[in-house]
Design an enzyme around this catalytic site. Structure first.
Site, PDB file in Angstrom:
ATOM      1  N   ILE A   7       0.832  -1.206   0.000  1.00 50.68           N
ATOM      2  CA  ILE A   7       0.000   0.000   0.000  1.00 50.68           C
ATOM      3  C   ILE A   7       0.866   1.256   0.000  1.00 50.68           C
ATOM      4  O   ILE A   7       0.397   2.346   0.275  1.00 50.68           O
ATOM      5  CB  ILE A   7      -0.950   0.016   1.228  1.00 50.68           C
ATOM      6  N   HIS A  33      -4.747  -3.913  -1.955  1.00 52.16           N
ATOM      7  CA  HIS A  33      -5.029  -3.501  -0.572  1.00 52.16           C
ATOM      8  C   HIS A  33      -5.088  -1.987  -0.432  1.00 52.16           C
ATOM      9  O   HIS A  33      -5.084  -1.464   0.680  1.00 52.16           O
ATOM     10  CB  HIS A  33      -3.998  -4.100   0.395  1.00 52.16           C
ATOM     11  N   CYS A  74     -18.252  17.726   0.983  1.00 47.44           N
ATOM     12  CA  CYS A  74     -19.574  17.275   1.438  1.00 47.44           C
ATOM     13  C   CYS A  74     -19.665  17.097   2.947  1.00 47.44           C
ATOM     14  O   CYS A  74     -20.753  16.874   3.473  1.00 47.44           O
ATOM     15  CB  CYS A  74     -19.953  15.976   0.727  1.00 47.44           C
ATOM     16  N   SER A  79       6.794 -12.172  -1.988  1.00 45.98           N
ATOM     17  CA  SER A  79       5.585 -12.532  -1.246  1.00 45.98           C
ATOM     18  C   SER A  79       5.679 -14.001  -0.875  1.00 45.98           C
ATOM     19  O   SER A  79       6.091 -14.818  -1.690  1.00 45.98           O
ATOM     20  CB  SER A  79       4.328 -12.299  -2.080  1.00 45.98           C
ATOM     21  N   GLY A  95      13.381 -16.842   1.230  1.00 46.92           N
ATOM     22  CA  GLY A  95      12.716 -17.859   2.045  1.00 46.92           C
ATOM     23  C   GLY A  95      11.611 -18.566   1.285  1.00 46.92           C
ATOM     24  O   GLY A  95      11.286 -18.211   0.146  1.00 46.92           O
TER      25      GLY A  95
HETATM   26 ZN   LIG Z   1     -17.014  14.190   0.188  1.00 48.63          ZN
END
Ligand SMILES: [Zn+2]
Length: 252
Positions: free
Chosen positions: A106, A122, A157, A193, A220
């Site tokens: 991320i 993610h 908003c 990963s 690994g």
């Molecule tokens: Zn908004």
């Protein structure tokens, strides 16, 4: 470095018309990002149960102030540049060697390195998003850092703003797109990963079941080593060095 295997991986990439890369934490630790699940990661420090309870969509909705205080304290990424490995993945895409990247990370480093077709399943911790479905305005990290409010609200908003990352209890981003990109590939290269986190591990498993070529480059063991055509353990090298070496072979 296993030169033989690098040659063989380069050969597979040369033959494949549709190669996709999947990345996990291992590629970002090389850029200086700590692995949440690693030795000094917050899962070990604080306990996975506690982290999962807080980094959870229901907890966020019920206690946004506590969520943000935790998030600000523990989910701060160090200000780092993309690693050599990120740069090589971006170059592979620019030169048409790979189609795109599905990442579990991320940290936005693939995008920063110049990768364009990235599916961050993610989410992206560099962004925040208004929770109002009809607004969904995206804010950058500075807006939140500069905010003196315990909980940030949308300037358009007035709805609450959430980190644009997938919290526990939420669906991953672009589930169908990520699955399709992986299943359509002829060659899949997993980098950094251990393939323990679902649903991504499930997509890779499904990919293997239709008899295509899987390559794993990881430090690994991983859950799907047995299914890989080639498994290259990074060992004392860096993933970046290995990818650079593969790139050199492809140039010849
Ligand atoms: Zn908004």
């Amino acid at each position: 470095m296993t030169t033989d295997m690098i040659n063989q991986i380069a050969n597979l990439m040369r033959q494949s018309k549709n190669t996709v890369v999947v990345t996990g934490a291992g590629i970002s630790t090389e850029a200086g990002i700590p692995d949440f699940r690693g030795q000094n990661g917050i899962y070990r420090q604080l306990g996975e149960d506690r982290v999962m309870r807080i980094i959870n969509i229901d907890f966020f909705k019920a206690h946004p102030d506590q969520f943000y205080s935790f998030y600000r304290q523990y989910f701060k990424f160090p200000d780092v540049d993309p690693s050599l490995a990120h740069q090589m993945v971006a170059r592979f895409e620019q030169e048409g060697i790979i189609k795109g990247v599905v990442t579990q990370n991320i940290d936005n480093l693939h995008q920063q390195a110049g990768s364009r077709n990235v599916i961050p399943i993610h989410g992206n911790a560099e962004e925040f998003i208004c929770m109002n479905r009809r607004c969904q305005k995206i804010y950058d990290h500075d807006y939140i850092t500069n905010s003196t409010e315990a909980v940030p609200y949308c300037s358009v908003c007035g709805e609450i703003i959430k980190p644009n990352v997938v919290l526990f209890g939420e669906n991953i981003n672009n589930y169908l797109g990520a699955r399709q990109l992986i299943l359509d590939a002829r060659l899949l290269i997993v980098i950094g990963s251990s393939l323990t986190v679902y649903p991504l591990a499930g997509f890779v498993n499904e990919f293997c079941s239709i008899a295509k070529d899987l390559v794993i480059i990881n430090k690994g063991p991983t859950q799907l080593d047995y299914a890989a055509r080639y498994k290259l353990d990074v060992g004392e090298n860096s993933t970046g060095q290995i990818l650079e070496e593969i790139y050199r072979k492809l140039q010849r």
